[in-house]
Design an enzyme around this catalytic site. Structure first.
Site, PDB file in Angstrom:
ATOM      1  N   ASN A  95      61.716  41.960  43.897  1.00 18.56           N
ATOM      2  CA  ASN A  95      61.136  41.574  45.203  1.00 18.56           C
ATOM      3  C   ASN A  95      62.096  40.728  46.036  1.00 18.56           C
ATOM      4  O   ASN A  95      61.668  40.016  46.943  1.00 18.56           O
ATOM      5  CB  ASN A  95      59.831  40.772  45.020  1.00 18.56           C
ATOM      6  CG  ASN A  95      58.593  41.630  45.057  1.00 18.56           C
ATOM      7  OD1 ASN A  95      57.483  41.118  45.058  1.00 18.56           O
ATOM      8  ND2 ASN A  95      58.723  42.940  45.085  1.00 18.56           N
ATOM      9  N   THR A 100      55.554  37.476  42.647  1.00 19.21           N
ATOM     10  CA  THR A 100      55.867  38.851  43.050  1.00 19.21           C
ATOM     11  C   THR A 100      54.583  39.621  43.347  1.00 19.21           C
ATOM     12  O   THR A 100      53.475  39.156  43.070  1.00 19.21           O
ATOM     13  CB  THR A 100      56.616  39.602  41.931  1.00 19.21           C
ATOM     14  OG1 THR A 100      55.708  39.801  40.846  1.00 19.21           O
ATOM     15  CG2 THR A 100      57.830  38.837  41.440  1.00 19.21           C
ATOM     16  N   CYS A 101      54.788  40.852  43.838  1.00 16.74           N
ATOM     17  CA  CYS A 101      53.624  41.685  44.171  1.00 16.74           C
ATOM     18  C   CYS A 101      53.111  42.460  42.964  1.00 16.74           C
ATOM     19  O   CYS A 101      52.175  43.251  43.078  1.00 16.74           O
ATOM     20  CB  CYS A 101      53.994  42.654  45.280  1.00 16.74           C
ATOM     21  SG  CYS A 101      54.410  41.796  46.783  1.00 16.74           S
ATOM     22  N   ASP A 102      53.746  42.292  41.805  1.00 14.53           N
ATOM     23  CA  ASP A 102      53.340  43.067  40.638  1.00 14.53           C
ATOM     24  C   ASP A 102      52.208  42.381  39.886  1.00 14.53           C
ATOM     25  O   ASP A 102      52.217  41.157  39.709  1.00 14.53           O
ATOM     26  CB  ASP A 102      54.537  43.263  39.707  1.00 14.53           C
ATOM     27  CG  ASP A 102      54.257  44.320  38.661  1.00 14.53           C
ATOM     28  OD1 ASP A 102      53.082  44.679  38.469  1.00 14.53           O
ATOM     29  OD2 ASP A 102      55.218  44.779  38.017  1.00 14.53           O
ATOM     30  N   SER A 103      51.274  43.199  39.387  1.00 16.42           N
ATOM     31  CA  SER A 103      50.107  42.606  38.725  1.00 16.42           C
ATOM     32  C   SER A 103      50.401  42.124  37.303  1.00 16.42           C
ATOM     33  O   SER A 103      49.602  41.408  36.714  1.00 16.42           O
ATOM     34  CB  SER A 103      48.947  43.594  38.711  1.00 16.42           C
ATOM     35  OG  SER A 103      49.345  44.753  38.020  1.00 16.42           O
TER      36      SER A 103
END
Ligand SMILES: Cc1ncc(COP(=O)(O)O)c(C=O)c1O
Length: 402
Positions: A362, A323-326
């Protein structure tokens, strides 16, 4: 006997054939875990708690072993109903329920419920002719990160008052239950809870109650560190001794979830990207903490992971999810040989509180589950077609169609 502790799976062929990421669920391991716990607690009726892995093929494997079941929601009721489970072998242990959830369970034929407070007791007045109640007692446990007694359970010193109140309402209270927290490091809290419940049961029965059941909950641990089989027989030895103090005729139940399901599933995922950041190699995988590794967030567990085909000097590496989450990072300091795009990572002991808490953040689909039976040798049966889990509604979402 073969199971996921001993099976030698060809991860590469599995990915080539079924795609990546993939979860492999082994019915042989489910049966093996059930038998081990049953041997460790021979006098206890085991009700598999569906929450860690509510999957029809887990239920069917356990049905073969004669297991009973522990339910908490309408969806779980639907699952066991569709699997042909006898409702009389089920208990409903959610301490807080809506009226229509109680009715739904009763319509199914499950009539044993749990309460832990006065408001919940009142809900059973209109069902008092059908429902049998267990009073859940709270035994906090600082030794586990999953301490279930903060949210649920009446304090031991307030238990008699709740029993007496239930009696004034004409309710049929048949016993006590507790859950000393999940993945407990030792059996100490189970034993203390059994001793205190023994005192309450004896006092209550002297007062004219007829308590005949003690439900000792779940909590039975697995070995996440080594991914080896836990010596559950030794773990349960003090519990067997503690149970011997109970008055004659008390029926003992348990609600194991993790112990049965955790070792029964592995995850296979693939490196899809690679970068060097802050002096370390970062490998971006096609599964992560929003999906199969969600237990790292919700269940506070780190799963044993390895790269089966990588060779070379191990170096401190980072494994990140898709996903784009850190926060979607599976491991920050894992020692691995250099990996390349398309290399495979395997996670073990991933059957409990993993896919059941996964999200579709996402718009990334939940990982598909391939069901195998390593003991009976039909692993990779080509007749199985697995459906993308995201296309199927909640309770059916793990369904495998042939
Ligand atoms: C009521 C109840 N029973 C059983 C379980 C299963 O516990 P475990 O997975 O520790 O065996 C849980 C877990 O949350 C639970 O809440």
């Amino acid at each position: 006997m073969k199971n996921l502790y001993t099976a030698n799976l060809d991860y590469r062929s599995l990915v080539n054939k079924y795609g990546s990421p993939l979860l492999i669920l082994d019915q042989a391991t489910v049966r093996h875990q059930y038998r081990s716990l049953k041997r460790a607690l021979p006098s206890v009726t085991l009700h598999y708690a569906l929450k860690p892995l509510p999957h029809p093929d887990v239920v069917s494997a356990l049905l073969e072993e004669g297991s009973s079941f522990d339910l908490a929601t309408k969806g779980e009721i639907d699952l066991v109903r569709n699997a042909g489970v006898d409702p009389r072998t089920c208990i409903h242990t959610h301490p807080i329920k809506k009226d229509d959830e109680i009715r739904y369970a009763l319509d199914f034929g499950c009539n044993t419920f749990v309460i832990d407070n006065i408001e919940e007791a009142k809900k059973f007045v209109s069902f008092r002719d059908q429902a049998r109640l267990l009073v859940r007692v709270s035994f906090p446990n600082p030794e586990t990160p999953v301490d279930l007694s903060k949210k649920f359970g009446v304090l031991p010193q307030d238990c008699m008052e709740l029993l007496r109140f239930a009696k004034t309402l004409g309710l049929n209270v048949v016993g006590l239950s507790f859950h000393v927290g999940s993945q407990v490091p030792n059996a100490r809290r189970h034993c203390e809870a059994i001793e205190q419940c023994n005192d309450i049961i004896r006092q209550a029965n002297e007062e004219g109650f007829d308590l005949e059941i003690l439900d000792i909950g779940g909590g039975f641990p697995v070995d996440y560190e080594k991914a080896e089989e836990k010596d559950i027989f030794s773990f349960c030895a003090p519990i067997r001794d503690a149970l011997a103090i109970l008055p004659e005729g008390i029926r003992v139940l348990a609600e194991p979830g993790r112990f049965i399901s955790a070792p029964s599933m592995i995850n296979i995922c693939t490196v899809v990207g690679k970068a060097r950041r802050f002096g370390k190699p970062w490998y971006y995988l096609d599964d992560g903490v929003y999906c199969s590794y969600s237990g790292q967030i919700f269940d506070h567990v780190m799963y044993p992971k390895f790269a089966p085909y990588a060779v070379g000097e191990p170096q401190e590496s980072v494994l990140a999810g898709p996903t784009c989450d850190s926060i979607d990072i599976i491991a920050e300091n894992i020692m691995l040989p250099e990996l390349h795009v398309d290399d495979i990572i395997v996670g073990k002991m991933m059957g409990a509180y993993t896919i059941s808490t996964a999200t579709e953040f996402n718009f990334i689909n939940k990982t598909e589950i391939l069901v195998v039976d390593t003991e009976r040798g039909d692993e990779l049966d080509p007749q199985f077609r697995i459906e993308p889990v995201s296309e199927v509604v909640t309770t059916d979402r793990f369904k495998l169609v042939s």
